[in-house]
Write an enzyme that holds these catalytic residues in place. Structure first.
Site, short mmCIF file in Angstrom:
data_model
loop_
_atom_site.label_atom_id
_atom_site.label_comp_id
_atom_site.label_asym_id
_atom_site.label_seq_id
_atom_site.Cartn_x
_atom_site.Cartn_y
_atom_site.Cartn_z
N TYR A 141 0.81 -1.23 0.00
CA TYR A 141 0.00 0.00 0.00
C TYR A 141 0.84 1.28 0.00
O TYR A 141 0.30 2.37 -0.13
CB TYR A 141 -0.94 0.03 1.22
CG TYR A 141 -2.05 -1.00 1.18
CD1 TYR A 141 -2.28 -1.77 0.05
CD2 TYR A 141 -2.87 -1.20 2.28
CE1 TYR A 141 -3.29 -2.70 0.02
CE2 TYR A 141 -3.89 -2.14 2.26
CZ TYR A 141 -4.08 -2.89 1.12
OH TYR A 141 -5.09 -3.82 1.09
N LYS A 190 4.55 -14.99 1.92
CA LYS A 190 4.42 -15.76 0.66
C LYS A 190 5.85 -15.99 0.18
O LYS A 190 6.25 -15.59 -0.93
CB LYS A 190 3.57 -14.93 -0.33
CG LYS A 190 3.14 -15.68 -1.55
CD LYS A 190 2.10 -16.77 -1.29
CE LYS A 190 1.82 -17.56 -2.55
NZ LYS A 190 1.09 -18.80 -2.32
N ASP A 222 -1.85 -18.13 1.83
CA ASP A 222 -3.01 -18.90 1.35
C ASP A 222 -3.39 -19.97 2.37
O ASP A 222 -4.58 -20.19 2.65
CB ASP A 222 -2.76 -19.50 -0.05
CG ASP A 222 -1.32 -19.92 -0.28
OD1 ASP A 222 -0.49 -19.76 0.64
OD2 ASP A 222 -1.03 -20.43 -1.38
N ASP A 246 -4.57 -6.89 5.97
CA ASP A 246 -5.86 -6.27 5.68
C ASP A 246 -6.88 -7.35 5.35
O ASP A 246 -7.99 -7.40 5.90
CB ASP A 246 -5.67 -5.31 4.48
CG ASP A 246 -6.85 -4.37 4.31
OD1 ASP A 246 -7.74 -4.37 5.16
OD2 ASP A 246 -6.87 -3.66 3.29
N ASP A 250 -10.02 -9.04 7.95
CA ASP A 250 -11.45 -8.99 7.61
C ASP A 250 -12.04 -10.41 7.60
O ASP A 250 -13.15 -10.63 8.04
CB ASP A 250 -11.67 -8.34 6.24
CG ASP A 250 -11.96 -6.85 6.38
OD1 ASP A 250 -11.47 -6.25 7.37
OD2 ASP A 250 -12.64 -6.27 5.51
#
Ligand code: NAD
Length: 369
Positions: A141, A190, A222, A246, A250
């Site tokens: 971001y 990752k 994942d 993020d 959620d």
């Protein structure tokens, strides 16, 4: 204790729930003999309307001159057509960066009295108590400005950029939190694909030598996404990059049954912090006295704990929330078969009443560590 708090209600339900946090802080102040003074400023769409920018200089100045910041939520359809650098959400990214709030803490609790509201089976959601620690001011971001390239702009570039120091400080924060919780840290990355993740892993392994009591595990993002809904109790502290955090937070929020239950803290190393619910401005229910104020109220409890070191006071809020839920009161996002539906204002009043009544604090939750 005397503390000055900057309150940025923002947009939509942000304005309705900010009232709740203030009422609760006043009740805590009265009960425990503290003075919390509040001063308001605009952020997001409200700031665009008044000052043509989502983060006015006056707002930043107030935050810098305060002991902590409480934020409601920003955004809404009114501002959706603006170019991305002028949108309300830019105000959020900018305030985090400007105030140096690099560590985002999101506790996720499977409340016993709300198990019915969770989309997960009760036997999976019950007794979940995990904390996601998301890096907040770097990563995807905040890389070099995104750009479209090529004659017809057919190539697009976003950059995931971290310095070693940025990773070290968030990883250290996560180890410190693990030490005061169940001493288990899951680092999510990752590393099978991304070089930034390989460096992240090396730093976690290096830092682990300073915290030998903490059990460390590495997990691909994942796999973590899967495990969060299949075996959420296996997690204690989860530390990860900005974008991964993020998304995972959620996802994890659903364990509690509603976004309206999830508080968060964004911290600097010196304890200064900004506290806000995880949810957005919920334009679909704004102004209807329907918003669940508990995420905002629990964010105020986190503020007492992390910025002011007022643990008993924070627990008095957590306990009041727990008691109100146990008594069966629910806002409409938390429908269970036998709940008593209340609006935002009544839910706030119920929590304030419980705090004022002042039952002995037994740290039922002790969870928003
Ligand atoms: P949202 O979180 O606002 O709402 C998602 C759903 O959850 C809606 O159905 C909403 O009614 C419900 N909900 C959210 N908070 C609730 C509460 N306290 N009580 C009861 N129900 C609640 O997300 P969205 O609809 O994707 O976004 C709406 C606006 O908020 C957008 O402009 C978005 O950019 C912005 N947003 C802001 C933040 C923030 O301020 N931190 C975070 C996410 C989204």
């Amino acid at each position: 204790m005397r503390k000055k708090i900057a309150v940025l209600p923002g947009d939509g339900v942000g304005r309705e729930i900010a009232k709740g946090a203030i009422a609760v802080l006043k009740a805590v102040g009265k009960r425990f003999g503290h003075e919390f003074s509040v001063e308001f400023a605009e952020i997001g769409g409200a700031a665009i309307d008044a000052h043509q920018t989502p983060l006015p200089e006056e707002t930043l100045k107030l935050c810098r001159n305060s002991d902590a910041v409480l934020l409601g939520a920003v955004g809404g359809p009114k501002w959706d057509q603006l170019p991305s650098h002028l949108r309300p959400e830019r105000g959020l990214l900018a305030i985090r960066k400007e105030l140096g709030l690099f560590a985002n803490l999101r506790p996720v609790i499977g409340f016993q009295s709300l198990l019915e509201s969770s989309p997960l089976k009760p036997e999976i959601a019950e007794n979940v108590n995990l904390m996601i620690v998301r890096e907040l001011t770097g990563g995807l971001y905040f890389g070099k400005p995104s750009e479209r390239r090529g004659e017809n702009q057919e190539v697009v570039v976003d950059t995931l950029l971290y310095t070693k120091a940025e990773i070290e400080r968030i990883v250290e924060k996560a180890f410190e939190l693990a030490m005061i919780r169940r001493r288990k840290l899951t680092s999510v990355d990752k590393a099978n694909v991304l070089e930034s993740s390989r460096m992240w892993r090396e730093i976690v392994n290096e830092k682990a030598k300073e915290f030998p009591q903490v059990e460390v595990q590495h997990m691909y993002v994942d796999a973590a996404a899967m495990k969060l809904v299949s075996h959420p109790r296996d997690f204690d502290v989860v530390v990860t990059e900005n974008l991964f955090g993020d998304i995972l937070s959620d996802e994890a929020s659903m364990i509690t049954g509603s976004l309206g239950m999830l508080p968060s803290a964004s911290l600097r190393s010196d304890g200064f912090g900004l506290y806000e619910p995880v949810h957005g401005s919920a334009p679909d229910i704004a102004g209807k006295n329907k918003a669940n104020p508990l995420a905002m109220i629990l964010s105020a409890a986190m503020m007492l704990k992390y910025s002011f070191d007022l643990r008993t006071e924070a627990e008095s809020i957590e306990q009041a929330v727990q008691e109100v839920l146990n008594a069966g009161y629910r806002t409409s996002d938390l429908q269970t078969a036998e709940g008593i539906t209340v609006g935002t204002d009544q839910m706030i009043e119920l929590v304030v009443q419980r705090i004022e009544e002042g039952s002995a604090i037994s740290s039922i939750m002790g969870a928003y560590m």
